[in-house]
Design a protein around this motif. Structure first.
Motif, PDB file in Angstrom:
ATOM      1  N   THR A   1      -1.392  10.359  -1.875  1.00  0.00           N
ATOM      2  CA  THR A   1      -1.654  10.513  -0.446  1.00  0.00           C
ATOM      3  C   THR A   1      -0.379  10.425   0.398  1.00  0.00           C
ATOM      4  O   THR A   1      -0.369  10.892   1.532  1.00  0.00           O
ATOM      5  N   MET A   2       0.681   9.832  -0.164  1.00  0.00           N
ATOM      6  CA  MET A   2       1.918   9.731   0.610  1.00  0.00           C
ATOM      7  C   MET A   2       2.454  11.117   0.954  1.00  0.00           C
ATOM      8  O   MET A   2       2.920  11.356   2.074  1.00  0.00           O
ATOM      9  N   ALA A   3       2.382  12.057  -0.011  1.00  0.00           N
ATOM     10  CA  ALA A   3       2.880  13.409   0.254  1.00  0.00           C
ATOM     11  C   ALA A   3       2.117  14.030   1.425  1.00  0.00           C
ATOM     12  O   ALA A   3       2.704  14.648   2.320  1.00  0.00           O
ATOM     13  N   ARG A   4       0.810  13.840   1.424  1.00  0.00           N
ATOM     14  CA  ARG A   4       0.002  14.423   2.499  1.00  0.00           C
ATOM     15  C   ARG A   4       0.324  13.746   3.839  1.00  0.00           C
ATOM     16  O   ARG A   4       0.430  14.406   4.869  1.00  0.00           O
ATOM     17  N   LEU A   5       0.473  12.415   3.823  1.00  0.00           N
ATOM     18  CA  LEU A   5       0.810  11.701   5.063  1.00  0.00           C
ATOM     19  C   LEU A   5       2.135  12.196   5.629  1.00  0.00           C
ATOM     20  O   LEU A   5       2.289  12.381   6.827  1.00  0.00           O
ATOM     21  N   ARG A   6       3.089  12.419   4.719  1.00  0.00           N
ATOM     22  CA  ARG A   6       4.415  12.839   5.190  1.00  0.00           C
ATOM     23  C   ARG A   6       4.427  14.287   5.668  1.00  0.00           C
ATOM     24  O   ARG A   6       5.376  14.715   6.305  1.00  0.00           O
ATOM     25  N   SER A   7       3.381  15.030   5.333  1.00  0.00           N
ATOM     26  CA  SER A   7       3.298  16.406   5.833  1.00  0.00           C
ATOM     27  C   SER A   7       2.603  16.465   7.195  1.00  0.00           C
ATOM     28  O   SER A   7       2.492  17.535   7.796  1.00  0.00           O
TER      29      SER A   7
ATOM     30  N   LEU B   1      -0.539  25.427  -1.211  1.00  0.00           N
ATOM     31  CA  LEU B   1      -1.341  24.870  -2.307  1.00  0.00           C
ATOM     32  C   LEU B   1      -0.457  24.715  -3.536  1.00  0.00           C
ATOM     33  O   LEU B   1       0.096  25.693  -4.042  1.00  0.00           O
ATOM     34  N   ASP B   2      -0.324  23.461  -3.992  1.00  0.00           N
ATOM     35  CA  ASP B   2       0.520  23.181  -5.152  1.00  0.00           C
ATOM     36  C   ASP B   2      -0.374  22.980  -6.372  1.00  0.00           C
ATOM     37  O   ASP B   2      -0.963  21.910  -6.546  1.00  0.00           O
ATOM     38  N   GLU B   3      -0.466  24.003  -7.195  1.00  0.00           N
ATOM     39  CA  GLU B   3      -1.267  23.963  -8.430  1.00  0.00           C
ATOM     40  C   GLU B   3      -2.635  23.325  -8.191  1.00  0.00           C
ATOM     41  O   GLU B   3      -2.963  22.291  -8.793  1.00  0.00           O
ATOM     42  N   PRO B   4      -3.446  23.907  -7.338  1.00  0.00           N
ATOM     43  CA  PRO B   4      -4.713  23.253  -6.952  1.00  0.00           C
ATOM     44  C   PRO B   4      -5.780  23.245  -8.041  1.00  0.00           C
ATOM     45  O   PRO B   4      -6.785  22.558  -7.879  1.00  0.00           O
ATOM     46  N   THR B   5      -5.572  23.976  -9.122  1.00  0.00           N
ATOM     47  CA  THR B   5      -6.622  24.030 -10.152  1.00  0.00           C
ATOM     48  C   THR B   5      -6.262  23.246 -11.410  1.00  0.00           C
ATOM     49  O   THR B   5      -6.985  23.315 -12.397  1.00  0.00           O
TER      50      THR B   5
ATOM     51  N   GLY C   1      -0.655  23.270   6.393  1.00  0.00           N
ATOM     52  CA  GLY C   1      -1.643  22.434   5.731  1.00  0.00           C
ATOM     53  C   GLY C   1      -1.220  22.312   4.283  1.00  0.00           C
ATOM     54  O   GLY C   1      -1.018  23.335   3.612  1.00  0.00           O
ATOM     55  N   LEU C   2      -1.030  21.085   3.837  1.00  0.00           N
ATOM     56  CA  LEU C   2      -0.534  20.886   2.476  1.00  0.00           C
ATOM     57  C   LEU C   2      -1.673  20.424   1.568  1.00  0.00           C
ATOM     58  O   LEU C   2      -2.410  19.495   1.900  1.00  0.00           O
ATOM     59  N   VAL C   3      -1.780  21.071   0.418  1.00  0.00           N
ATOM     60  CA  VAL C   3      -2.712  20.625  -0.621  1.00  0.00           C
ATOM     61  C   VAL C   3      -1.855  20.217  -1.823  1.00  0.00           C
ATOM     62  O   VAL C   3      -1.448  21.063  -2.621  1.00  0.00           O
ATOM     63  N   PRO C   4      -1.535  18.923  -1.921  1.00  0.00           N
ATOM     64  CA  PRO C   4      -0.637  18.498  -2.993  1.00  0.00           C
ATOM     65  C   PRO C   4      -1.286  18.645  -4.371  1.00  0.00           C
ATOM     66  O   PRO C   4      -2.514  18.722  -4.498  1.00  0.00           O
ATOM     67  N   GLN C   5      -0.428  18.645  -5.373  1.00  0.00           N
ATOM     68  CA  GLN C   5      -0.932  18.760  -6.745  1.00  0.00           C
ATOM     69  C   GLN C   5      -1.767  17.530  -7.105  1.00  0.00           C
ATOM     70  O   GLN C   5      -2.823  17.654  -7.723  1.00  0.00           O
ATOM     71  N   ASP C   6      -1.292  16.344  -6.705  1.00  0.00           N
ATOM     72  CA  ASP C   6      -2.098  15.133  -6.918  1.00  0.00           C
ATOM     73  C   ASP C   6      -3.252  15.118  -5.930  1.00  0.00           C
ATOM     74  O   ASP C   6      -3.145  15.673  -4.843  1.00  0.00           O
ATOM     75  N   LEU C   7      -4.331  14.465  -6.297  1.00  0.00           N
ATOM     76  CA  LEU C   7      -5.486  14.381  -5.392  1.00  0.00           C
ATOM     77  C   LEU C   7      -5.141  13.436  -4.249  1.00  0.00           C
ATOM     78  O   LEU C   7      -5.115  12.221  -4.419  1.00  0.00           O
ATOM     79  N   ALA C   8      -4.860  14.008  -3.100  1.00  0.00           N
ATOM     80  CA  ALA C   8      -4.411  13.208  -1.963  1.00  0.00           C
ATOM     81  C   ALA C   8      -5.591  12.804  -1.099  1.00  0.00           C
ATOM     82  O   ALA C   8      -5.724  13.224   0.052  1.00  0.00           O
TER      83      ALA C   8
ATOM     84  N   GLY D   1       0.824  -1.209   0.000  1.00  0.00           N
ATOM     85  CA  GLY D   1       0.000   0.000   0.000  1.00  0.00           C
ATOM     86  C   GLY D   1       0.855   1.255   0.000  1.00  0.00           C
ATOM     87  O   GLY D   1       0.410   2.319  -0.419  1.00  0.00           O
ATOM     88  N   LEU D   2       2.104   1.128   0.457  1.00  0.00           N
ATOM     89  CA  LEU D   2       3.025   2.270   0.403  1.00  0.00           C
ATOM     90  C   LEU D   2       3.211   2.730  -1.037  1.00  0.00           C
ATOM     91  O   LEU D   2       3.256   3.933  -1.311  1.00  0.00           O
ATOM     92  N   VAL D   3       3.330   1.763  -1.939  1.00  0.00           N
ATOM     93  CA  VAL D   3       3.519   2.111  -3.350  1.00  0.00           C
ATOM     94  C   VAL D   3       2.249   2.764  -3.889  1.00  0.00           C
ATOM     95  O   VAL D   3       2.305   3.755  -4.622  1.00  0.00           O
ATOM     96  N   ALA D   4       1.095   2.216  -3.510  1.00  0.00           N
ATOM     97  CA  ALA D   4      -0.182   2.789  -3.958  1.00  0.00           C
ATOM     98  C   ALA D   4      -0.362   4.208  -3.411  1.00  0.00           C
ATOM     99  O   ALA D   4      -0.821   5.097  -4.131  1.00  0.00           O
ATOM    100  N   GLU D   5       0.021   4.417  -2.150  1.00  0.00           N
ATOM    101  CA  GLU D   5      -0.089   5.769  -1.558  1.00  0.00           C
ATOM    102  C   GLU D   5       0.766   6.751  -2.352  1.00  0.00           C
ATOM    103  O   GLU D   5       0.372   7.890  -2.579  1.00  0.00           O
ATOM    104  N   ARG D   6       1.918   6.262  -2.754  1.00  0.00           N
ATOM    105  CA  ARG D   6       2.825   7.111  -3.531  1.00  0.00           C
ATOM    106  C   ARG D   6       2.176   7.474  -4.857  1.00  0.00           C
ATOM    107  O   ARG D   6       2.207   8.627  -5.274  1.00  0.00           O
TER     108      ARG D   6
END
Lengths: 388, 309
Positions: A226-232, B156-160, B77-84, A217-222
């Motif tokens: 969602t991995m970036a958000r988890l690491r933040s 916010l990383d390129e949220p749009t 608060g991080l809003v990544p470019q990918d949908l996290a 699931g680590l690979v899938a999170e990447r």
């Protein structure tokens, strides 16, 4: 600790919802167990049926009676012995009333005592089955024993033993118990029954797929971002990895326990001491989970991870006897011994043979050693995903 | 609120971030404007503590930031470019999950989730699995998760990216409302109009370096008051570019397939000569546009290439 449990619980909830863990962790292995049991199991777990043997024995011949009596000592299946005339013995087989006819000639015992050749006629019925072969093997064993007396007589004649003494020697050689015996030792009792090996092997094989639902699931999170958000989040990065490992461990323990329990019920297999089996399961899951950490470390994509997982699962599963028993000697044998799936099935063999916690030290050591080795390697190989 | 000093991050031989420094004050919206590959996401990844910098420092609310720093991460608060977000979970479950990781619990968490769902206009779909959501709804939830714990710095990383115009406008309105609430916002984009609309100050970033920084007005003065004429057409584009470079009013010509972008002095006066020269060189004109200085012009002026490249 709360964060660890939050991630673990959320992951388990998602795995339950997408149902794939049920399919690959339970449904597929159980289905395969049934299929393989129908094919492999049916050839190995033969149900022996009673047979009838028609015998013709000269009246008053003690050695001939010994030969026939041996049939009555077979306890694997019932053998009905009908004493009839020499002509009727063959006729009953041809009529299908008996599966085997044995005709011991007149003077059989005397011939054995004097060291002369003697011939016992046997007739097998049409469609002779394994039970007939077993009966013949038993009689062959007795005949081999009796033929020893012929050797004794010949040796006595050549050595000048008195004629009056030769008969007694021949009878003694024919009836004395062998001085060398085979005793069923511990190694034999480690062997699982074919159905037991099938259940244990399939549980071991699919364990390697089930634990992948956590760590990989680590690979899938990447991939899904969602991995970036988890690491933040305000927590140590190691907690993310620990949570995935915990998910793998829980899924692996639950799935393997269910497979062993359901498999043992369906296929009438007993794996013995529940405590010892539980220890084996815990150790096997630890070893399998450590392997997934290596894959998660080196795989860049979920597809790569799945391919690597499938290859490793099949190699270790097959080498561990998931489909058929595998044996090797020398270096290959020692390498196979280090396979955690093989250690798992071997451990189950010990427990099913009556072994307890004190008897499973070797397989437990192999599996725990593998787990430590896997975790160490996962820290040393390059982190291509830069997450762990 | 945020101080980034001389950040450097390399990937092999490539220096993705090369000496980036800037600061953001409380309540300020700060934009990183640059094309794809300029180093925006790498810069944000360092600031959010996802990856370490090879050199340089980041402090957030006075706390040092890095991958293993827990205290500083409470402030962002991080809003990544990918949908996290997790597709199998509902909007409420996604918010609850990340809220718990932020240390929120019980009624305060439930109350805050309700507030955020209202803010991102997803209250009526709160219980639906997010895999059923449209792209715009997912984007809004992506932002909502970043806002949940009321961070002092929202990144916010390129949220749009990949959002339809209607959802895009809704997102921009949400971000505008946030800065009014005193939250510092770091906003990366390659859309000039977003940076112009949202940001109090803007850094123009390219090739891992900040090329210029300031308010919109300050940046535009960097162009020296020059205008732009864009010519779109067919035929001898390169020949037309060469001929146009010979005109006194033309300072710079950038050719991009069917488009010529000219930096000129006094565009209204120069446009007639530009059209005549381009046509004479064999270019069949389709469209002629006079552009007053904007951030795209600034980017072009500073880097010699268009923002969308």
């Amino acid at each position: 600790m709360r964060q660890l449990w939050t991630m673990t619980a959320s992951d388990l909830r998602q795995r339950v919802r997408d149902r794939s863990v049920f399919i690959f962790g339970l449904v597929v292995p159980l289905a395969l167990m049934f299929v393989f049991n129908l094919t492999i199991g049916s050839t190995n777990d033969v149900a022996l049926t009673p047979i009838t043997v028609s015998v013709s024995v000269p009246a008053g011949d003690q050695l001939a009676a010994t030969l026939v009596a041996a049939l009555g000592q077979v306890d694997a299946f019932p053998i009905t012995v009908d004493e009839v005339s020499a002509d009727e013995a063959g006729a009953r087989v041809r009529a299908g009333k008996a599966q085997l006819a044995v005709v011991v000639p007149d003077g059989f015992g005397e011939a054995v005592r004097q060291g002369r050749p003697a011939v016992v006629d046997v007739t097998e019925g049409n469609g002779s089955k394994i039970e007939t072969q077993i009966a013949l093997s038993v009689m062959q064993g007795v005949l081999d024993h009796l033929s020893a007396s012929a050797v004794v007589v010949n040796a006595g004649v050549r050595s000048g033993v008195a004629q009056a003494r030769l008969g007694a020697l021949a009878e003694q050689a024919a009836t004395v118990m062998p001085t060398v015996n085979l005793t069923e030792g511990k190694a034999s009792s480690e062997q699982l029954s074919p159905s037991g090996a099938l259940v244990a092997g399939q549980a071991g094989l699919f364990l390697l797929f089930t634990v992948g639902f956590g760590v990989l699931g680590l690979v899938a999170e990447r991939e899904q971002g969602t991995m970036a958000r988890l690491r933040s989040m305000p927590m140590r990065p190691g907690l993310i990895v620990a949570a995935k490992g915990l998910v793998s461990y829980i899924l692996g323990v639950v799935a393997t326990t269910v497979l062993l329990t359901v498999g043992s019920r369906f296929f009438d297999v007993s794996f013995g001491s529940p405590a010892a089996v539980a220890v084996l399961v815990l150790c096997a899951v630890a070893a399998a989970t450590s392997l997934m950490f290596i894959i998660a470390r080196v795989a860049r994509t979920a597809e790569q991870a799945n391919v690597a997982q499938s290859i490793l699962a099949l190699v270790l599963g097959v080498a561990g006897g998931a489909f058929f028993p595998l044996g090797a000697t020398g270096l290959a044998g020692r390498v196979l011994d280090l396979n955690p799936i093989a250690a798992f099935t071997r451990g189950l063999g010990i427990t099913s043979g009556g072994g307890g916690l004190a008897d499973i030290g070797a397989p437990v050591a192999i599996m725990l050693g593998f787990a430590v080795f896997g975790l160490a390697v996962s820290r040393l190989v390059p982190d291509r995903g830069r997450d762990l | 609120m945020l101080v980034a000093s001389d950040l450097v991050r390399r990937y092999g031989d490539l220096t993705a971030v090369d000496g980036v420094s800037f600061h953001i004050d409380p309540g300020e919206t700060y934009g990183l404007l640059g094309p794809n590959g300029a180093g925006k996401t790498t810069t944000i990844s360092i600031i959010a503590g996802l990856i370490p910098a090879h050199s340089g420092t980041v402090t957030v609310a006075g706390q040092p930031m890095g991958p293993r720093e827990v205290d500083a991460k409470r402030s962002i608060g991080l809003v990544p470019q990918d949908l996290a977000i997790y597709p199998e979970l509902s909007a409420r479950e996604n918010l609850a999950f990340f809220g718990r990781l932020q240390g929120m619990r019980g009624k305060p968490l439930t109350r805050r989730i309700d507030e955020v769902l209202d803010l991102i206009a997803l209250s009526d779909r709160a219980k639906d699995a997010t895999k059923e959501f449209s792209g715009g709804m997912k984007r809004r939830l992506n932002i909502g998760i970043g806002l949940l714990h009321a961070p002092t710095l929202l990144i916010l990383d390129e949220p749009t990216v990949g959002v339809d115009p209607q959802s895009r406008n809704a997102i921009l309105e949400s971000v505008e409302a946030l800065s009014g609430g005193g939250m510092a916002v770091l906003y990366t984009t390659h859309y000039m109009e977003e940076a112009e609309r949202l940001c109090d100050r803007i850094a123009i970033i390219d090739s891992g370096r900040i090329q210029a920084e300031g308010t919109r007005g300050e940046l535009i003065t960097l162009t020296g008051g020059l205008d732009y004429i864009r010519l779109t057409g067919e035929g001898q584009i390169e020949a037309a570019a060469t001929a146009l470079r010979g005109l006194d009013a033309v300072v710079q010509v950038v050719a991009d397939r069917r488009l010529l972008t000219l930096t000129v002095r006094d565009a209204p006066a120069a446009v007639a000569g530009v059209v005549t020269t381009a046509t004479a060189a064999g270019m069949t004109l389709g469209e002629v546009e006079i552009v007053r200085p904007d951030l795209e012009s600034v980017f072009l002026h500073l880097t010699g290439k268009a923002l969308r490249d």
